[in-house]
Design a protein around this motif. Structure first.
Motif, PDB file in Angstrom:
ATOM      1  N   GLY A   7       0.387 -28.115   9.723  1.00  0.00           N
ATOM      2  CA  GLY A   7       0.383 -26.642   9.632  1.00  0.00           C
ATOM      3  C   GLY A   7       1.098 -25.986  10.798  1.00  0.00           C
ATOM      4  O   GLY A   7       1.535 -24.835  10.703  1.00  0.00           O
ATOM      5  N   PHE A   9       4.002 -26.749  12.199  1.00  0.00           N
ATOM      6  CA  PHE A   9       5.434 -26.580  11.954  1.00  0.00           C
ATOM      7  C   PHE A   9       5.677 -25.268  11.192  1.00  0.00           C
ATOM      8  O   PHE A   9       6.500 -24.443  11.579  1.00  0.00           O
ATOM      9  N   GLU A  10       4.902 -25.063  10.134  1.00  0.00           N
ATOM     10  CA  GLU A  10       5.066 -23.856   9.308  1.00  0.00           C
ATOM     11  C   GLU A  10       4.761 -22.601  10.122  1.00  0.00           C
ATOM     12  O   GLU A  10       5.417 -21.572   9.974  1.00  0.00           O
ATOM     13  N   GLU A  11       3.749 -22.705  10.991  1.00  0.00           N
ATOM     14  CA  GLU A  11       3.391 -21.559  11.848  1.00  0.00           C
ATOM     15  C   GLU A  11       4.543 -21.208  12.790  1.00  0.00           C
ATOM     16  O   GLU A  11       4.853 -20.041  13.025  1.00  0.00           O
ATOM     17  N   VAL A  13       7.690 -21.840  12.295  1.00  0.00           N
ATOM     18  CA  VAL A  13       8.760 -21.240  11.491  1.00  0.00           C
ATOM     19  C   VAL A  13       8.445 -19.754  11.255  1.00  0.00           C
ATOM     20  O   VAL A  13       9.320 -18.884  11.376  1.00  0.00           O
ATOM     21  N   ARG A  14       7.186 -19.475  10.981  1.00  0.00           N
ATOM     22  CA  ARG A  14       6.782 -18.082  10.733  1.00  0.00           C
ATOM     23  C   ARG A  14       7.087 -17.201  11.952  1.00  0.00           C
ATOM     24  O   ARG A  14       7.594 -16.091  11.827  1.00  0.00           O
ATOM     25  N   ARG A  17      10.804 -16.596  12.159  1.00  0.00           N
ATOM     26  CA  ARG A  17      11.245 -15.651  11.116  1.00  0.00           C
ATOM     27  C   ARG A  17      10.847 -14.219  11.491  1.00  0.00           C
ATOM     28  O   ARG A  17      11.604 -13.278  11.313  1.00  0.00           O
ATOM     29  N   ARG A  49      16.372 -27.678  13.452  1.00  0.00           N
ATOM     30  CA  ARG A  49      15.527 -28.444  12.522  1.00  0.00           C
ATOM     31  C   ARG A  49      15.448 -27.788  11.149  1.00  0.00           C
ATOM     32  O   ARG A  49      14.920 -28.352  10.203  1.00  0.00           O
ATOM     33  N   LEU A  50      15.948 -26.540  11.064  1.00  0.00           N
ATOM     34  CA  LEU A  50      15.883 -25.827   9.785  1.00  0.00           C
ATOM     35  C   LEU A  50      17.266 -25.692   9.146  1.00  0.00           C
ATOM     36  O   LEU A  50      17.414 -25.042   8.123  1.00  0.00           O
ATOM     37  N   LEU A 438       8.839 -26.756  17.164  1.00  0.00           N
ATOM     38  CA  LEU A 438       9.570 -27.259  15.984  1.00  0.00           C
ATOM     39  C   LEU A 438      10.295 -28.549  16.320  1.00  0.00           C
ATOM     40  O   LEU A 438      10.285 -29.505  15.547  1.00  0.00           O
TER      41      LEU A 438
END
Ligand code: 9WN
Length: 442
Positions: A7, A9-11, A13-14, A17, A49-50, A438
């Motif tokens: 979780g 990694f997604e955080e 990214v958030r 963004r 990484r994205l 990340l």
């Protein structure tokens, strides 16, 4: 990715963004609404990484702000930031009107610079993309940016090192990126502050307690030094002759050596001229020699040098481990690692996690909440982690990564952390903290 950090990694990214301004990233949602130089380099490392495209645009938008001297300014301003949201806005610096070398940039810029992590980031974008569908994109980004990076490093090797010492001179604590570190106390104490216009401190509105930010006395000096640089019309020769704050910064210089190593690799990828590669090689050697000469046997650390008093700045901070970042002999590395993991730094048994504090807890001027005077900064942990890996210290690197991720799992993507309690301090959702997470998690 390790399950225990699911979780995260997604955080991260958030967070990136949320701070994305369309092609570039603000350093933090409120405290830092503009594009900062070394922040952007770390952010590009995370964004790699994205996908290569957005990571590359993080650096190209920054490079659009480069001065014709080669300097990459420490801030490229956000034209949409609310007026007064950051203390020194573009009108205060007046870079384009005071210096012809700043007049062609699409967005206004500050006139200082920050540590050169950029070539390391550019190479990382390529390394991550290699063998994927993004490889061509990453290669053409390197080809396009190579001349800018070379000009940046040349600027640092010449305008910022007229002595040819291998060490970079800074004109302001902000250039070090470690603003209120006790590294600068003595040099700043010698700066006599003149008449300053009254000013408000928006930064204090974005943190829980004033003790997390530099003091009023420090800010007076920061602003006064900017006034003096403006009077010199940002002209390097004039600054060198008259400026009261001229310091050889060992951490900045070590990052430059590491960035030059990355630039050598980039120059090979883009097929640059052999004489460029040789010149970069000479900068690397000179940098290592300069750092060797700053090693202090009593403290066991590398020390900054005040050019005005011609004295070393004797205080135990994380910057003293600069040779780990530049690369050094096995003997020196062993000594530095012993100290890094001793009770003077990461081995202090009061620490919440064994992560190096920005200033040694054994220093009288250590303060666990005050910004660069004690808290742990994840980007610095990342730099050390990278250096440990390059030196073949896999076990130590893995431990440092794990402890850092535990720190972030408990406290979020804060700007910095109280070393004993792990309390998150400074800004929340700091972009570069999310970015290094990340990279660690990918
Ligand atoms: C001044 C953006 C920057 C970092 C620096 C950090 C802090 C600025 C400030 O924030 O400095 O440049 O206003 O305090 O010290 O390292 O780049 O995150």
């Amino acid at each position: 990715m390790s399950d225990s950090f699911a979780g995260m990694f997604e955080e991260a990214v958030r967070v990136l963004r949320r701070n994305d301004m369309g092609g570039w990233t603000r350093a933090a949602p409120e405290l830092y609404p503009h594009q900062w130089s070394w922040d952007s380099a770390f952010i590009a490392i995370g964004l790699a990484r994205l996908g290569a495209r957005r990571a590359a645009s993080e650096l190209t938008t920054l490079l659009d702000g480069q001065w014709t001297t080669g300097k990459i300014p420490h801030i490229v301003f956000n034209p949409k930031a609310p007026p007064g949201s950051y203390l020194l806005g573009p009108e205060h610096w007046a870079s384009a009107s005071l210096s012809r070398s700043a007049s062609g940039t699409p967005r206004p810029t500050s006139a200082l610079c920050q540590p050169p992590v950029h070539a390391i980031a550019a190479l990382r974008i390529f390394e991550v993309a290699r063998g994927t569908a993004d490889e061509d994109e990453a290669r053409s980004f390197l080809s396009g940016g190579y001349a800018n990076l070379l000009a940046w490093h040349r600027y640092l090797a010449t305008a910022r090192d007229p002595e040819g010492s291998g060490l970079v001179t800074i004109y302001h604590p902000w250039e070090s990126g470690t603003d209120n570190s006790p590294r600068w106390d003595e040099a700043l104490a010698n700066v006599k502050v003149g008449e300053l216009s009254p000013y408000a401190r928006p930064d204090l509105g974005f943190v829980d307690e004033p003790s997390e930010r530099p003091t009023a006395e420090e800010y007076d000096r920061y602003l006064w030094l900017v006034d003096l640089l403006k009077r010199s019309r940002y002209d390097e020769g004039r600054i060198y002759r008259s400026h009261p704050f001229l310091v050889k910064d060992v951490l900045f210089s070590a990052i430059l050596v590491a960035a030059n190593e990355a630039l050598v690799e980039i120059s090979r990828i883009v097929g640059a001229r052999e004489r460029d590669v040789e010149m970069i090689g000479r900068w690397i050697e000179r940098g290592r020699r300069g750092l060797d000469a700053c090693y202090d046997g009593d403290l066991g650390l590398c020390l900054d040098r005040d050019l005005r008093s011609d004295e070393p700045l004797r205080v135990r901070t994380i910057a003293g481990f600069a040779p780990l970042i530049s690369g050094c002999t096995d003997t020196l590395r062993e000594k530095l690692l012993l100290l890094l993991y001793s009770g003077t730094f990461a081995g202090d048994d009061r620490l919440r996690w064994p992560l190096p504090p920005s200033t040694s807890p054994r220093e009288a001027r250590f303060h666990p909440r005050a910004y660069w005077r004690g808290p742990v900064w994840p980007v610095i942990s990342w730099l050390l982690w990278r250096s440990l890996k390059l030196a073949g210290e896999e076990g130590r690197a893995a431990d440092l990564r794990r402890s850092s991720l535990e720190q972030l799992a408990a406290g979020g993507f804060a700007e910095y952390f109280e070393p004993f309690t792990g309390e998150p301090l400074g800004s929340d959702d700091q972009s570069w903290t999310a970015a290094v997470a990340l990279d660690w998690l990918a």
